[in-house]
Design a protein around this motif. Sequence first.
Motif, PDB file in Angstrom:
ATOM      1  N   SER A 109      32.616  48.725  48.450  1.00  0.00           N
ATOM      2  CA  SER A 109      32.894  47.842  47.114  1.00  0.00           C
ATOM      3  C   SER A 109      34.358  47.699  46.806  1.00  0.00           C
ATOM      4  O   SER A 109      34.700  46.742  46.479  1.00  0.00           O
ATOM      5  CB  SER A 109      31.920  48.288  45.993  1.00  0.00           C
ATOM      6  OG  SER A 109      32.573  49.715  45.798  1.00  0.00           O
ATOM      7  N   TYR A 141      36.476  44.667  48.128  1.00  0.00           N
ATOM      8  CA  TYR A 141      35.996  43.449  47.449  1.00  0.00           C
ATOM      9  C   TYR A 141      36.664  43.260  46.181  1.00  0.00           C
ATOM     10  O   TYR A 141      37.153  42.296  45.514  1.00  0.00           O
ATOM     11  CB  TYR A 141      34.428  43.123  47.480  1.00  0.00           C
ATOM     12  CG  TYR A 141      34.022  43.076  49.028  1.00  0.00           C
ATOM     13  CD1 TYR A 141      33.981  41.775  49.599  1.00  0.00           C
ATOM     14  CD2 TYR A 141      33.669  44.110  49.582  1.00  0.00           C
ATOM     15  CE1 TYR A 141      33.526  41.679  50.610  1.00  0.00           C
ATOM     16  CE2 TYR A 141      33.154  43.771  50.939  1.00  0.00           C
ATOM     17  CZ  TYR A 141      33.164  42.578  51.499  1.00  0.00           C
ATOM     18  OH  TYR A 141      32.601  42.373  52.793  1.00  0.00           O
ATOM     19  N   MET A 142      36.352  44.614  45.469  1.00  0.00           N
ATOM     20  CA  MET A 142      36.976  44.356  44.009  1.00  0.00           C
ATOM     21  C   MET A 142      38.538  44.154  43.973  1.00  0.00           C
ATOM     22  O   MET A 142      38.935  43.496  43.219  1.00  0.00           O
ATOM     23  CB  MET A 142      36.432  45.895  43.445  1.00  0.00           C
ATOM     24  CG  MET A 142      37.167  46.212  42.093  1.00  0.00           C
ATOM     25  SD  MET A 142      36.676  48.304  41.363  1.00  0.00           S
ATOM     26  CE  MET A 142      37.871  48.861  42.480  1.00  0.00           C
ATOM     27  N   MET A 149      40.288  42.696  46.127  1.00  0.00           N
ATOM     28  CA  MET A 149      40.526  41.187  46.473  1.00  0.00           C
ATOM     29  C   MET A 149      40.334  40.483  45.172  1.00  0.00           C
ATOM     30  O   MET A 149      41.332  39.521  45.131  1.00  0.00           O
ATOM     31  CB  MET A 149      39.682  40.756  47.537  1.00  0.00           C
ATOM     32  CG  MET A 149      40.448  41.215  48.922  1.00  0.00           C
ATOM     33  SD  MET A 149      39.367  40.649  50.126  1.00  0.00           S
ATOM     34  CE  MET A 149      37.881  41.616  50.402  1.00  0.00           C
ATOM     35  N   ALA A 150      39.571  40.590  44.265  1.00  0.00           N
ATOM     36  CA  ALA A 150      39.311  39.944  43.164  1.00  0.00           C
ATOM     37  C   ALA A 150      40.348  40.321  42.149  1.00  0.00           C
ATOM     38  O   ALA A 150      40.683  39.664  41.542  1.00  0.00           O
ATOM     39  CB  ALA A 150      37.884  40.321  42.513  1.00  0.00           C
TER      40      ALA A 150
END
Lengths: 420, 420
Positions: free
Chosen positions: B212, B215-216, B218-219
């Motif tokens: 996770s 993805y985190m 990247m956000a």
Amino acid sequence: MVEVRKPISVTEAVKRVMANQKNGETELISLFESNGRYLSQSIKATYDVPRFDRSSYDGFAIRSIDTINLSSGKSKSFKVIDEIGAGQVCKRQVGAYEAVRIMTGAMLPSDCDAVVMFEVANEFKDNNQSYIRLNHIIEKGANLSFKGEDIKEGCILVEEGTKINPGIVALLATFGYKSVPVAKKPVIGVFATGTELLEVDEPLEEGKIRNSNAYMVMAQIERAGGIPIYFGKLADVLDESYIAIKEKLSMVDSLITTGGVSVGDYDLLPDIYKKLGATVLFNKIAMRPGSVTTVAHLNGKMLYGLSGNPSACYVGFELFVRPYIRKFLFSKKPHLQKIVATLGEDFLTPNHFTRFFRSTIEFHSDKVFTFPSGLDKSNMVSSLAFANSLTILPGNKEGYKKGDKVEVLLLEDETGSEWP
Amino acid sequence: MVEVRKPISVTEAVKRVMANQKNGETELISLFESNGRYLSQSIKATYDVPRFDRSSYDGFAIRSIDTINLSSGKSKSFKVIDEIGAGQVCKRQVGAYEAVRIMTGAMLPSDCDAVVMFEVANEFKDNNQSYIRLNHIIEKGANLSFKGEDIKEGCILVEEGTKINPGIVALLATFGYKSVPVAKKPVIGVFATGTELLEVDEPLEEGKIRNSNAYMVMAQIERAGGIPIYFGKLADVLDESYIAIKEKLSMVDSLITTGGVSVGDYDLLPDIYKKLGATVLFNKIAMRPGSVTTVAHLNGKMLYGLSGNPSACYVGFELFVRPYIRKFLFSKKPHLQKIVATLGEDFLTPNHFTRFFRSTIEFHSDKVFTFPSGLDKSNMVSSLAFANSLTILPGNKEGYKKGDKVEVLLLEDETGSEWP
């Protein structure tokens, strides 16, 4: 002669707009593109997190029962019988005074119930065999994360209408949402009106001003979560404008015009709404700026006639368009968050109507203060650039004094409210 | 044996990162695409706004001198000799007791110095000639916006590094910025490490967890203003990982890895930094979570080794990566805004290190309160989803009590700060 319009309250105006609220459609997008979008469905946990008891640190898994008699004067050696990295599983049985070298995140061996951190484990080797030496009691559960401790299977993690932020992206990844159900963005058309307007790339002309409202409103649409389409300038001629609006309306979810809603001789929007057969929800609000804001409704689409005055246009958008867009995006709190702040300056002019001034909130000690973000005459474009809030001053005869507590709507905040 | 690392303070760590700060490059983009980007040059006013004295309302332009003797018992008629819409210019000379019908935004006729609003003008017709009848004194300047009143030519409107919001878009349009100089977004590569990680679309396996963090992060890169590129998972093998990092580093402005920076047996990043010849700025910080955060520097690029623990990874990003990205975007206040809030719950556990807990700030009356946004163990993904702030609890022996005033960093705010 001048048409007389009866003003309604801001609350009533917001209610009339929201009586036409509706949710948009769902689309599935890649997790990679989901940050900043709005969930159209609630997200549930499909399993416990953690899925298994695991070590919170790098260290050694042991049986806490083996440490109950230990003290600084009474230490004991534990034989290190296995070694597991995160993602690995211990296949050995762990007996009395035995330990397993374990990495952060690795699954706790089934015989163990605690982890000792590297730093306090006093590791040593004897004849190529690793040992640790412990001299204090290790409590059951020490340095562990337990199955289901963070999230229980089946619970709602995030409600529909929530804007996806980096933390929510982490949750989505954790639960395997390779694609994410989000609200389709509403498409909002924008027309500017007024022969006095020059486009951004036209040379300046005597008496004319550049069209800034349409660009501003497009940015507001984006900030609210919609997709803006600019349809250019409407002529100040009824038939042409009517045809243009009718045609473009079929391409969008709602339509905004800026200007042309006053009682001036060139303000054609009232006649256009009539000719379209739209239901006018209101055309006068007891507020400044933006009292001439007009909203109509036709076949499930909103027709927003915002003022041509930049500040009135800005305020009208945030009060009446933003919540409609956010509702389209499934929000349960579609309005701007309303907080209380201390007024940082006097506003001694009496107001008959409720006033919304562009403001900058500041934090001092643990209190919130609000200051005007520029000269607050309704034509002041510069005050909009630094506004992060709108301060509400209900109409009264005395004006307001520095130190008064007033209500403030936050412009850049995702919390939202259910107001009014 | 375990490497002993000497922790440095958070402030010192931030300083070491920012010693390597640099601005990015400029690119020109369309005004239509500018909302949300960061100005790379200050924007100056190229002319006065308004460019001419103009009417703030629909009404009648007059000479105020003609009203000085008027009262309710002594009214006077004014002959309406011309009519100008916004964008039009009056070419008639306006004499005593004459008026020009004028629309909002239109240029004031040169002989006039005030405007009377429609609503109080008592318009009437006599023999097809329009008149208005006034019965009170109209002050010079009434209902006008004056040349240069909003913005003076030459003044700096918005400083470089400012995020473009709808109000700034309006300013840019007003001053004819059809294209806008903004900072190029830095490209930040992301690698995940750890054999325990499953990709978001892989089936669950015993002992493993879903990735996770990547993805985190990247956000978070997107929220900070950068462009993320995901390079996938690094193997837990030194040579392979070294080659992958070396190759991808040439494609990005900076590189983030999550995990692999601890003192665990599978934590390869320290060795990779060594092999690359990177200068390690620090590898231990006196903070929780995120004490193992490691930052290195190589040929003008930052190498961030964030913790594999989700919360530590999140906090490490916001403290050390975000300001570097914002500086790249020309910000003068690249760090998160720091405010003071009242602690909403007890935190009685003593802390040796400074603690950053994920928090939700709430406004009650005109005060700001901070609450933990979930269970605050460092592996709690759910606490990240609802965090809008990080609350700072400096290390102490007593812990903190509900009601204590504490410092809070705001995550979703554009104000920023110059901290530390």
